[in-house]
Design an enzyme around this catalytic site. Structure first.
Site, PDB file in Angstrom:
ATOM      1  N   LEU A  50       0.819  -1.205   0.000  1.00 21.40           N
ATOM      2  CA  LEU A  50       0.000   0.000   0.000  1.00 21.40           C
ATOM      3  C   LEU A  50       0.855   1.257   0.000  1.00 21.40           C
ATOM      4  O   LEU A  50       0.568   2.226  -0.686  1.00 21.40           O
ATOM      5  CB  LEU A  50      -0.935  -0.002   1.208  1.00 21.40           C
ATOM      6  N   GLY A  51       1.937   1.273   0.785  1.00 19.70           N
ATOM      7  CA  GLY A  51       2.797   2.445   0.872  1.00 19.70           C
ATOM      8  C   GLY A  51       4.053   2.095   1.641  1.00 19.70           C
ATOM      9  O   GLY A  51       4.152   1.048   2.291  1.00 19.70           O
TER      10      GLY A  51
ATOM     11  N   GLY B 262       7.813   3.800   3.727  1.00 19.30           N
ATOM     12  CA  GLY B 262       8.546   4.920   4.301  1.00 19.30           C
ATOM     13  C   GLY B 262       9.887   4.444   4.802  1.00 19.30           C
ATOM     14  O   GLY B 262      10.286   3.300   4.594  1.00 19.30           O
ATOM     15  N   GLY B 263      10.593   5.324   5.486  1.00 17.89           N
ATOM     16  CA  GLY B 263      11.938   4.993   5.924  1.00 17.89           C
ATOM     17  C   GLY B 263      11.991   3.895   6.955  1.00 17.89           C
ATOM     18  O   GLY B 263      12.980   3.159   7.042  1.00 17.89           O
ATOM     19  N   MET B 264      10.967   3.755   7.771  1.00 21.17           N
ATOM     20  CA  MET B 264      10.994   2.797   8.872  1.00 21.17           C
ATOM     21  C   MET B 264      10.147   1.553   8.632  1.00 21.17           C
ATOM     22  O   MET B 264      10.253   0.586   9.373  1.00 21.17           O
ATOM     23  CB  MET B 264      10.550   3.474  10.168  1.00 21.17           C
TER      24      MET B 264
ATOM     25  N   VAL C 200       3.464  -0.475   4.540  1.00 24.69           N
ATOM     26  CA  VAL C 200       2.088  -0.830   4.861  1.00 24.69           C
ATOM     27  C   VAL C 200       1.546  -1.686   3.727  1.00 24.69           C
ATOM     28  O   VAL C 200       1.656  -1.322   2.555  1.00 24.69           O
ATOM     29  CB  VAL C 200       1.216   0.427   5.063  1.00 24.69           C
TER      30      VAL C 200
ATOM     31  N   ASP D 238       2.621  14.952  16.809  1.00 22.17           N
ATOM     32  CA  ASP D 238       2.968  15.050  15.393  1.00 22.17           C
ATOM     33  C   ASP D 238       1.714  15.192  14.540  1.00 22.17           C
ATOM     34  O   ASP D 238       1.563  14.539  13.518  1.00 22.17           O
ATOM     35  CB  ASP D 238       3.766  13.831  14.941  1.00 22.17           C
TER      36      ASP D 238
END
Length: 716
Positions: A24-25, A27-29, A32, A140
């Site tokens: 789905l997506g 990122g750096g960590m 998903v 955040d």
């Protein structure tokens, strides 16, 4: 150890009890994935990269994220389905429904209209209130962590949330966050970030939504941080309660910022909730019970009530998506229940159910709103046009009349007089804005105005002969339908809202109690020529709405609790004012105390149970379960027509028609092929003519006509 994002997590791989379907997506960590549970329920699964999973400090942070997300439960926040925080693979699963982030929405389509930002402010304040109530600080809040769904925004990513008043976990955790949306105290050494830091971030988010830019900018994070601590936010064009609220949220002194509860009160006191609009996507949320229903003449009328129901789930966004909304898997075949709810009998398999194909599909010029139909035309509201007319037989566009104000809504249609009545208004609500609101009569043949008069923004209207009765947020009035001239008026700033409709030749109106005074609601019959009240009956609660029912010869009324989250009673009157029936309502409990959708037949009701993913039909007199059928979370709400048939538009754009009394599947259509997302609101984008032809918005810009199997002749 195999790479977590190699073959092991490709399609078909398993993570815990879930089977991966697709990425789905990322990122750096972490990444998903969309995955399926053993029962077929789809989830959004966040999986942490193995190099981070091996770091004890990160594992502690991830465990804290899961714990924080589990503690928060609210209409605009998250609830976790499952997670693993101590194995070799760290993951967290939530229900899945796609939804763009606020950052994506502004990037792709520009800033939001002010009325949408006002609603967003109210909903995000509710989310922060829920977060802070359990002792958490998000830390955040930013456009990328706010997912926009058809049921309102969702606050996601509790990865750096912490318990209010505790020390930071590690020194590496000292300046986590997004500088453009962080509070000054988050940059100051030794200063803790309490709940007021989230309020500061809210001010930044609202600025971004309104302008497309953060309130503090710079060439690098350090420059941004300097401006946040020492500079002033970028000035906002315009004035008003929303602008004042943003200024207070962005105060340097944490003590000068309002609390989420104070924000909610400020928005209520400032009366900045927007009016009903025609657009399905860009319109602000409006009371769900202001959806339209057909009366015996095929006209539609708004019904009063609450905000849109919210699916208890979280959307999925880009990069570090923590939480996602869910789709309950559609089960086939549908299963019917016996009269006493015991045992199951399979419905006819889909191969034996009569099939219907879309007679035609047509593309709309902009996102669709409510639609209705005459013998010759399909009339739809849209984002750009107050009304667009399509040929009911072919789907060809006949004409369109542009909006003349920010918001517009079709009130009623008269094929006999060949006109449609449209109300239009600007974003501001209140008596001071009446001069900016109009009532229009649009010719069904040409799309041109027959007349245009200043009038308070109408919510619903009915025609009786040459008399037009219009209900608004400030009362009710009568007009001559040929000229628009006012004939009588009970509309003032202190009047209760009114929702007129035509029932068996009589003009009746429903008036909910006024919020602050908590007066009883009333139903009354009025003389359409003079406005004189023929009779009036008190109702047992100030919170009421017209019922979604098949019986068009009685006044069906839903009675709600004070939070408008649960229907408590269904009552019916005849046109003489005699109460014919009254039933206590005990629908299945829905998660988060969210309201369900209930439609009524003569002796039965059908409830959408969102927790168990089913439609449940029960007898009104004895409460006996008559039938049950599974329904997916991504399927539209049920719609009932004048003959007691129930329609559900499935997520794959298959339209299913059911016998409401017995649950038998009468027919289903082939799926309509479109890549567009389906408009929100379910039944409000579907209309059924007396001959059974169904017109439905199968996409935000796609309208389809469905011919019932066995119907002789062509549409129109």
């Amino acid at each position: 150890m195999m790479d977590a994002y190699g073959e092991r997590l490709g399609p078909g791989a398993t993570v815990g009890p879930y089977v991966v379907e697709r990425l789905l997506g990322s990122g750096g960590m972490g990444r998903v994935f969309v995955a399926a549970s053993p029962t077929g329920r789809r989830v959004a699964m966040k999986v942490i990269r193995e190099e981070y999973a091996a770091d004890p400090r990160f594992r502690a942070r991830f465990a804290r994220e899961v714990e924080a997300a589990r503690r928060v439960s609210g209409a605009y926040t998250a609830s976790v389905i499952d997670a693993s925080t101590d194995g070799p693979l760290l993951w967290m699963a939530t229900l899945f429904v796609p939804g763009p982030s606020l950052a994506d929405r502004v990037r792709d389509r520009g800033p939001l209209p002010e009325h949408e930002v006002r609603v967003l402010a109210y909903e995000l304040a509710e989310a922060l209130r829920d977060i802070h109530r359990v002792g958490l600080v998000h830390r955040d809040l930013k456009p990328g962590n706010i997912l926009l769904t058809d049921d309102g925004p969702r606050v996601i990513d509790f990865g750096i949330a912490r318990v209010n008043g505790t020390d930071r976990l590690t020194r590496t955790d000292a300046l986590v966050g997004t500088p453009a949306f962080m509070a000054p105290e988050q940059f100051v050494s030794g200063a803790g970030a309490g709940p007021t830091a989230d309020v500061f971030a809210l001010g930044g988010v609202l600025t971004y939504a309104l302008t497309g830019a953060a309130p503090f900018e710079g060439d690098n994070p350090y420059a941004i941080a300097w401006h946040v601590v020492h500079g002033e936010p970028a000035p906002l064009a315009g004035t008003g309660p929303l602008h004042a609220l943003i200024g207070r949220c962005l105060a340097k002194d944490p003590a000068a910022r309002p609390t989420p509860t104070e924000i909610l009160e400020l928005l209520r006191e400032s009366a900045i909730r927007p009016p009903a609009t025609a657009s399905a996507e860009d319109a602000p949320p409006v009371p769900e019970r202001e959806r339209k229903e057909e009366d015996q003449t095929g006209q539609h009328h708004a019904v009063p009530g609450r905000r849109p129901r919210r699916r208890v789930a979280l959307g999925a966004g880009a990069l570090l998506v923590s939480l996602a909304l869910g789709l309950v898997a559609w089960q086939q075949p549908w299963t019917g229940r016996g009269d006493k709810g015991q045992g199951a009998a399979d419905a006819a398999p889909s191969s034996t159910v009569p099939a219907a194909a879309a007679r035609w599909t047509t593309k709309l010029p902009s996102d669709v709103g409510h639609c209705t139909a005459t013998d010759d035309l399909v009339l739809c509201e849209s984002q750009k046009e107050a009304v667009t007319a399509y040929d009911a037989r072919t789907g060809r566009r006949r004409w369109g009349t542009p909006r003349t104000r920010d918001n517009s809504v079709m009130l009623t249609v008269s094929p006999k007089r060949s006109l449609v009545i449209v109300a239009e208004g600007n974003n501001l609500i209140g008596t001071g804005a009446w001069e900016r609101q109009v009532l229009r009569a649009v010719d069904l043949t040409t799309g041109s105005d027959r007349w245009n008069v200043k009038a308070p923004m109408g919510r619903s209207a009915v025609l009786s002969g040459s008399d037009l009765v219009v209900g608004s947020a400030f009362g009710i009035s009568g007009r001559n339908v040929e000229t628009g001239a006012e004939t009588w008026d009970r509309t003032t700033s202190s009047s209760a809202p009114a929702y007129p409709r035509m029932v068996a030749g009589a003009v009746v109106t429903l008036r909910p109690g006024r919020g602050a005074k908590r007066l009883r609601a009333v139903v009354e019959r009025i003389d359409p020529r003079t406005g004189e009240v023929r009779w009036s009956r008190d109702l047992p609660s100030p919170d009421v709405s017209w019922a979604h029912q098949s019986d068009k010869d009685s006044l069906g009324i839903e009675v709600w609790n004070s939070e408008m989250t649960r229907m408590t009673e269904y009552t019916r009157f005849d046109t003489s004012g005699t109460r014919r029936a009254s039933h206590e309502i005990d629908p299945p409990q829905t998660a988060g105390e969210e309201p369900g959708t209930i439609v009524f037949g003569p002796t039965w009701k059908v409830v959408r149970d969102r927790v168990k993913g089913r439609l449940v039909a029960t007898g009104l007199d004895d409460g006996t379960v008559r039938w049950q059928l599974p329904i997916a979370g991504s399927d539209a709400d049920p719609y009932i027509d004048a003959k007691g048939r129930i329609y559900v538009l499935r997520a794959n754009r298959t339209l299913v028609c059911l016998d409401g009394a017995g649950g038998r599947e009468l027919w289903r259509s082939e799926p309509v092929r479109t890549s567009e997302p389906r408009p929100s609101g379910g039944g409000s984008h579907l209309t059924v003519r007396a001959d059974g032809v169904v017109f439905a918005a199968v996409g935000k810009r796609t309208l389809a006509a469905f011919e019932p199997p066995g119907r002789a002749g062509a549409s129109g």
